[in-house]
Write an enzyme that holds these catalytic residues in place. Structure first.
Site, PDB file in Angstrom:
ATOM      1  N   HIS A   1     -60.953  -9.630  21.298  1.00 62.78           N
ATOM      2  CA  HIS A   1     -61.220  -9.363  19.876  1.00 62.78           C
ATOM      3  C   HIS A   1     -62.415 -10.127  19.330  1.00 62.78           C
ATOM      4  O   HIS A   1     -62.617 -10.139  18.120  1.00 62.78           O
ATOM      5  CB  HIS A   1     -60.015  -9.735  19.013  1.00 62.78           C
ATOM      6  CG  HIS A   1     -58.818  -8.885  19.254  1.00 62.78           C
ATOM      7  ND1 HIS A   1     -58.525  -7.771  18.499  1.00 62.78           N
ATOM      8  CD2 HIS A   1     -57.833  -8.977  20.168  1.00 62.78           C
ATOM      9  CE1 HIS A   1     -57.401  -7.222  18.934  1.00 62.78           C
ATOM     10  NE2 HIS A   1     -56.961  -7.942  19.949  1.00 62.78           N
TER      11      HIS A   1
ATOM     12  N   LYS B   1     -61.734  -9.932   3.266  1.00 59.90           N
ATOM     13  CA  LYS B   1     -61.609 -10.312   4.681  1.00 59.90           C
ATOM     14  C   LYS B   1     -61.584 -11.820   4.732  1.00 59.90           C
ATOM     15  O   LYS B   1     -61.865 -12.479   3.732  1.00 59.90           O
ATOM     16  CB  LYS B   1     -62.777  -9.761   5.502  1.00 59.90           C
ATOM     17  CG  LYS B   1     -64.142 -10.012   4.848  1.00 59.90           C
ATOM     18  CD  LYS B   1     -65.261  -9.283   5.566  1.00 59.90           C
ATOM     19  CE  LYS B   1     -65.397  -7.816   5.211  1.00 59.90           C
ATOM     20  NZ  LYS B   1     -64.930  -6.892   6.223  1.00 59.90           N
ATOM     21  N   ARG B   2     -61.269 -12.404   5.880  1.00 61.75           N
ATOM     22  CA  ARG B   2     -61.313 -13.862   5.984  1.00 61.75           C
ATOM     23  C   ARG B   2     -62.712 -14.366   5.634  1.00 61.75           C
ATOM     24  O   ARG B   2     -63.703 -13.659   5.829  1.00 61.75           O
ATOM     25  CB  ARG B   2     -60.931 -14.300   7.408  1.00 61.75           C
ATOM     26  CG  ARG B   2     -59.445 -14.281   7.652  1.00 61.75           C
ATOM     27  CD  ARG B   2     -58.705 -15.226   6.722  1.00 61.75           C
ATOM     28  NE  ARG B   2     -58.844 -16.586   7.173  1.00 61.75           N
ATOM     29  CZ  ARG B   2     -57.936 -17.263   7.856  1.00 61.75           C
ATOM     30  NH1 ARG B   2     -56.764 -16.710   8.111  1.00 61.75           N
ATOM     31  NH2 ARG B   2     -58.155 -18.494   8.243  1.00 61.75           N
TER      32      ARG B   2
ATOM     33  N   LYS C   1     -69.440 -13.257   8.485  1.00 64.15           N
ATOM     34  CA  LYS C   1     -69.107 -12.090   7.661  1.00 64.15           C
ATOM     35  C   LYS C   1     -70.006 -12.012   6.418  1.00 64.15           C
ATOM     36  O   LYS C   1     -70.047 -11.014   5.731  1.00 64.15           O
ATOM     37  CB  LYS C   1     -67.636 -12.125   7.258  1.00 64.15           C
ATOM     38  CG  LYS C   1     -66.677 -11.998   8.445  1.00 64.15           C
ATOM     39  CD  LYS C   1     -65.221 -12.066   7.993  1.00 64.15           C
ATOM     40  CE  LYS C   1     -64.229 -12.151   9.133  1.00 64.15           C
ATOM     41  NZ  LYS C   1     -63.883 -10.850   9.718  1.00 64.15           N
TER      42      LYS C   1
ATOM     43  N   THR D   1     -61.381  -3.781  10.271  1.00 65.72           N
ATOM     44  CA  THR D   1     -60.405  -2.723   9.995  1.00 65.72           C
ATOM     45  C   THR D   1     -60.299  -2.459   8.494  1.00 65.72           C
ATOM     46  O   THR D   1     -59.882  -1.373   8.097  1.00 65.72           O
ATOM     47  CB  THR D   1     -59.012  -3.065  10.576  1.00 65.72           C
ATOM     48  OG1 THR D   1     -58.722  -4.441  10.328  1.00 65.72           O
ATOM     49  CG2 THR D   1     -58.969  -2.793  12.066  1.00 65.72           C
TER      50      THR D   1
ATOM     51  N   LYS E   1     -59.767   1.096   6.138  1.00 64.12           N
ATOM     52  CA  LYS E   1     -58.807   1.269   5.036  1.00 64.12           C
ATOM     53  C   LYS E   1     -59.526   1.673   3.753  1.00 64.12           C
ATOM     54  O   LYS E   1     -59.063   2.541   3.004  1.00 64.12           O
ATOM     55  CB  LYS E   1     -58.039  -0.043   4.808  1.00 64.12           C
ATOM     56  CG  LYS E   1     -57.130  -0.405   5.977  1.00 64.12           C
ATOM     57  CD  LYS E   1     -56.686  -1.871   5.964  1.00 64.12           C
ATOM     58  CE  LYS E   1     -56.162  -2.254   7.347  1.00 64.12           C
ATOM     59  NZ  LYS E   1     -56.107  -3.702   7.567  1.00 64.12           N
TER      60      LYS E   1
HETATM   61  C1  26Q Z   1     -57.640 -19.961  17.969  1.00 61.58           C
HETATM   62  C2  26Q Z   1     -57.367 -21.261  18.353  1.00 61.58           C
HETATM   63  C3  26Q Z   1     -56.407 -22.002  17.697  1.00 61.58           C
HETATM   64  C4  26Q Z   1     -55.720 -21.427  16.663  1.00 61.58           C
HETATM   65  C5  26Q Z   1     -55.997 -20.122  16.290  1.00 61.58           C
HETATM   66  C6  26Q Z   1     -56.950 -19.381  16.936  1.00 61.58           C
HETATM   67  C7  26Q Z   1     -57.256 -17.988  16.513  1.00 61.58           C
HETATM   68  C8  26Q Z   1     -56.441 -17.331  15.610  1.00 61.58           C
HETATM   69  C9  26Q Z   1     -56.725 -16.053  15.178  1.00 61.58           C
HETATM   70  C10 26Q Z   1     -58.364 -17.303  16.984  1.00 61.58           C
HETATM   71  C11 26Q Z   1     -58.634 -16.023  16.558  1.00 61.58           C
HETATM   72  C12 26Q Z   1     -57.830 -15.376  15.651  1.00 61.58           C
HETATM   73  C13 26Q Z   1     -58.074 -14.034  15.127  1.00 61.58           C
HETATM   74  C14 26Q Z   1     -59.071 -13.247  15.426  1.00 61.58           C
HETATM   75  C15 26Q Z   1     -59.253 -11.940  14.764  1.00 61.58           C
HETATM   76  O1  26Q Z   1     -58.540 -11.610  13.836  1.00 61.58           O
HETATM   77  N1  26Q Z   1     -60.215 -11.135  15.206  1.00 61.58           N
HETATM   78  C16 26Q Z   1     -60.470  -9.846  14.569  1.00 61.58           C
HETATM   79  O2  26Q Z   1     -59.717  -8.869  15.248  1.00 61.58           O
HETATM   80  C17 26Q Z   1     -59.787  -7.622  14.561  1.00 61.58           C
HETATM   81  C18 26Q Z   1     -58.861  -6.665  15.274  1.00 61.58           C
HETATM   82  O3  26Q Z   1     -59.390  -6.306  16.508  1.00 61.58           O
HETATM   83  C19 26Q Z   1     -61.212  -7.115  14.490  1.00 61.58           C
HETATM   84  O4  26Q Z   1     -61.223  -5.956  13.706  1.00 61.58           O
HETATM   85  C20 26Q Z   1     -62.126  -8.168  13.878  1.00 61.58           C
HETATM   86  O5  26Q Z   1     -63.463  -7.731  13.957  1.00 61.58           O
HETATM   87  C21 26Q Z   1     -61.950  -9.491  14.597  1.00 61.58           C
HETATM   88  O6  26Q Z   1     -62.701 -10.495  13.943  1.00 61.58           O
END
Ligand code: 26Q
Length: 805
Positions: free
Chosen positions: A348, A534-535, A540, A642, A646
């Site tokens: 991702h 978004k986050r 971004k 995503t 939406k």
């Molecule tokens: C990593 C290390 C320690 C704690 C947490 C994490 C962590 C947590 C969440 C690393 C990554 C995430 C989330 C990533 C994420 O949401 N990526 C998004 O995924 C979506 C679905 O595929 C995409 O549409 C987005 O582009 C992408 O940013």
């Protein structure tokens, strides 16, 4: 068989009496919500057990979607919709003097995820069930979900999310399905009488993993799949192991909180333990089920597919190896062949710094048996490919490098499929980020463009638009969102365009009331509602959005009579608690909002609204009211996105860079129905290559950029001494990592284009209609069907579905 309004009311009255010894006139929304929950659960309970028995009887291959995050939001309305009783319940409640919406408010969002990745997992759960696919989710039941966000003096403050405080109606604790998970200690291999090696554990800790199951209802098809979330407990037999309260707490806290996505060294040990905990529990419970089938283990991959959602559950690989070798006494060769055939992996992210790595020392200490197996996985990979491939390539792709375990490397080498989440992203994986692996295993790489649960994001979130669609193209789109394309036939139909515009206006009115109630800011529903949700992350580029807003501000200051539409710039974004820079951006946006919203010269021509605590429920309120969808990440950085899908589905027009799934949105709506700007991914890479980017040069040549950036540090925007400086430094001192200044001029031009398009009412309405009409392309129903066919090799349970309906 469906319930009538009267049957529903009788059932409700009966249960309210049983549970609270009360009549409806005396009941609170809380009480009615709980009673409604039990009625709904009873309504699907037969289908839940039938689905399970049918899968077992048919010996159906099932997929298990392992994800450390799930982000379903609220479940009441979605369950009612999928059961086909939404209208009956609405009516019945009204007759009992309750408004369904008041009960909806009682349910807390289930926010066991950070953002895109967790929400995608939940959209997939809905679609897997709705397509009649045998599939289950596997994750963690966090006691606290993603933090609640508040603004204090414009700063983000985080509060705990106590989502379980009043209980969780939808979950079922399954004590009898609990399993043990081992941590720490030492492990060594002992030779048994038959010459086989068996691991012997010393000083390890055993924790109990207790599953809580939640029903995942298919859309009106009598299929009910399961989302299984694990919670930690200290097993009674081990009580004496945990001597001090601190010691106990450390283990009991394992499933206490979801990590916000920035988490650095501090607390990482717990994150690794979380990963192993739900992986081990999940794989053990799958193996327990497989045993019931009485099939040879070598056929495991004909009955079970395990999907690894990002690398967080990549320990599925060594854990499966452990079980096959240690518990079932298979040889390494056989175990590795089975494991590779069962596992598949989705990436991702393309940002190298986000690829998950664990220090060898930590892994060895926390999970010694896992580490032994990983070491052997690595050793054998090197042994197998040395001599076949160039030595440097092997060194770059091996699992253990420089004292770190590279989780993505393990996931790619020991699974049969690796996919990206949008065409551009998957291409970049092959060509750049994971190119070495693509050379080794070209046949494993594939694309699966993300999708969204269309029913939630249209029928549930936007009933006003849904009604117009029903009147115009019939109701088939509710089942099959591809039928939205029928709307294209009405692009010249003024009556339809007007009806859609009226629905949008209604939603804007509603959002305006929400904004007034929650922020005190008055916004005009006549204004363009321009939305970025978004986050908060530097790539971004929420800051690019703000730079443009500041330009509009200065333009109006200089020329208050300037022509143009009113605009409300709406933001929703959480920053990871330790991401200082992202928090600075929030503060700066909030202070700009204060300045602009109260400036009498501006007189409401532009407003900024930063809504607190962006989550699934807030998204459902903002998205139907959006006119403009901001998708402005630096090309090549957003894997897919995503919210872009939406917003499109709800008739917003996208302003975007050619990044992630924006590229595919452009392809389906055509250049005339989207506004594209900025560097392309190729230009971004060329710019890295030439290494001659100078943000300072752009700044020095642009009077407007000078005016904007200076405003951040010279007191023009008050109260941001530190944050304003941090923002300007990121751009000028640290040379603007995400090329905001380079894209600024083309972004401004694109925004002017948006303004012109909006001024031509009919043209705008047509664009909006065509966006809705083409959104069917991004249904997660289609996405999961492609996963099912290409990766999981599972089939819908059609014959059973038909029999039961
Ligand atoms: C990593 C290390 C320690 C704690 C947490 C994490 C962590 C947590 C969440 C690393 C990554 C995430 C989330 C990533 C994420 O949401 N990526 C998004 O995924 C979506 C679905 O595929 C995409 O549409 C987005 O582009 C992408 O940013």
């Amino acid at each position: 068989m469906t319930m009538t309004v009267n049957e529903f009311k009788e059932e409700m009255k009966q249960r309210l009496k049983e549970k609270y010894a009360m009549d409806f006139k005396d009941a609170s929304p809380q009480e009615v919500f709980h009673v409604l929950g039990s009625v709904v659960k009873a309504y699907y309970s037969d289908a839940w057990s039938d689905t399970w028995k049918d899968y077992l009887r048919a010996e159906q291959k099932q997929v298990y979607y392992f994800s450390i995050e799930f982000l379903p939001g609220k479940m009441l309305k979605s369950n009612l919709l999928n059961l086909g009783i939404l209208e009956v319940v609405k009516e019945g409640l009204a007759e009992l003097d309750f408004d369904l919406e008041d009960l909806v408010d009682v349910e807390k969002d289930m926010a066991l995820g950070n953002g895109g990745l967790g929400r995608l997992a939940s959209c997939f759960m809905d679609s897997i069930a709705s397509c009649g696919l045998p599939g289950n989710g596997n994750g963690i039941r966090y006691d606290y979900g993603l933090f609640k966000q508040r603004f204090v003096d414009g700063y983000q403050v985080e509060l705990p999310d106590e989502w379980l405080r009043n209980g969780n109606t939808w979950e079922v604790r399954k004590e009898s399905k609990a399993v043990d998970v081992r941590f720490g200690g030492q492990v060594w291999m002992k030779e048994m009488a038959d010459g086989k090696l068996k691991p012997v554990y010393e000083n390890d800790r055993i924790l109990r993993a207790v599953p809580y199951d939640t029903a995942i209802l298919g859309y009106q098809n009598h299929i009910v799949n399961t989302l299984r979330l694990w919670s930690v407990e200290i097993p009674a037999s081990q009580e004496d192991q945990y001597r001090s309260i601190d010691d106990r707490r450390q283990f009991e806290d394992l499933t206490a909180v979801l990590y916000p996505d920035d988490s650095n060294e501090h607390g990482r040990r717990v994150r690794l333990a979380q990963e192993y905990f739900f992986v081990s529990a999940g794989v053990q419970s799958i193996m327990r089920y497989f045993k019931k089938l009485n099939k040879p283990l070598t056929l495991l991959n004909e009955y079970v597919a395990i999907h690894i959602n990002d690398t967080h559950p990549a320990l599925c690989i060594p854990e499966m190896m452990r079980i096959l070798m240690d518990d079932y006494e298979l040889s390494w060769e056989v175990a590795v062949s089975i494991t590779t055939k069962v596992m598949s992996y989705t990436n991702h992210t393309i940002m190298a710094e986000a690829l998950e790595k664990w220090p060898v020392e930590l892994m060895k200490d926390a999970l010694p048996r896992m580490y032994q197996i990983i070491e052997e996985l690595d050793r054998r990979f090197v042994a197998t490919y040395s001599g076949v491939w160039d030595a440097d390539l092997i060194q770059r792709t091996r699992i253990i490098q420089n004292g770190q375990v590279h989780m993505a490397h393990m996931a790619i080498i020991y699974s049969h499929s690796t996919n990206g989440v949008a065409k551009l992203h998957s291409d970049l994986l092959k060509e750049v980020v994971l190119h070495d692996f693509y050379v080794l295993f070209p046949e494993r790489f594939n694309n699966k463009t993300n999708g969204i649960a269309q029913r939630r994001w249209s029928q549930l979130a936007n009933p006003e638009m849904a009604e117009v669609l029903d009147e115009t193209i019939g109701k088939s789109w509710r089942q099959d969102s591809d039928d939205l394309k029928l709307l294209k036939n009405y692009v010249e139909d003024e009556a339809v365009l007007t009806k859609l515009a009226v629905a949008k206006q209604h939603n804007k009115q509603k959002l305006a009331s929400y904004i007034k109630e929650h922020t005190g800011i008055e916004v005009s529903p006549e204004a363009i509602f321009d939305v970025q949700i978004k986050r908060l992350h530097a790539y971004k580029r929420q800051l690019l959005n703000l730079l443009h807003i500041m330009k509009c501000y200065f333009d109006l200051k200089d020329n208050p009579q300037k022509e143009g539409n009113q605009r409300v710039f709406i933001f929703g974004a959480k920053a990871a608690p330790s991401y200082t820079y992202a928090k600075a951006i929030i503060k700066v946006i909030n202070e700009c909002a204060n300045l602009i919203n109260h400036d009498p010269d501006i007189n409401g021509r532009i407003k900024i609204v930063f809504l607190e605590n962006y989550n699934v429920t807030l998204a459902e309120q903002i998205i139907p009211a959006a006119d403009v969808s901001e998708q402005i990440s630096l090309a090549s950085k957003e894997a897919s996105g995503t919210s872009n899908m939406k917003l499109m589905l709800n008739g917003a027009v996208t302003i975007a860079t050619l990044d992630g799934a924006n590229v595919e949105i452009r392809d389906v709506v055509g250049d005339d129905n989207i506004v594209i700007f900025g560097m392309t991914e190729a230009e971004v890479y060329a710019c890295y290559e030439s290494n001659d980017y100078s943000a300072m040069k752009i700044y020095e040549e642009s009077p407007i950029l000078q005016r904007i950036l200076n405003a951040f540090v010279d007191g023009t925007v008050p109260n941001i001494q530190y944050e304003g400086q941090a923002v300007v430094d990121s751009l000028l001192k640290y040379n603007d990592e995400y090329f905001l200044l380079r894209d600024f001029a083309s972004y401004v031009a694109a925004q002017e284009q948006i303004d012109r398009l909006y001024s031509d009412k009919k043209r705008w309405q047509q664009m909006s209609l065509l966006n809705i009409a083409n959104a069917g392309r991004f249904s997660s129903d289609d996405t999961v069907m492609r996963y099912a066919e290409d990766i999981w090799q599972i089939e819908p349970v059609e014959k059973y579905t038909k029999k039961r309906t």
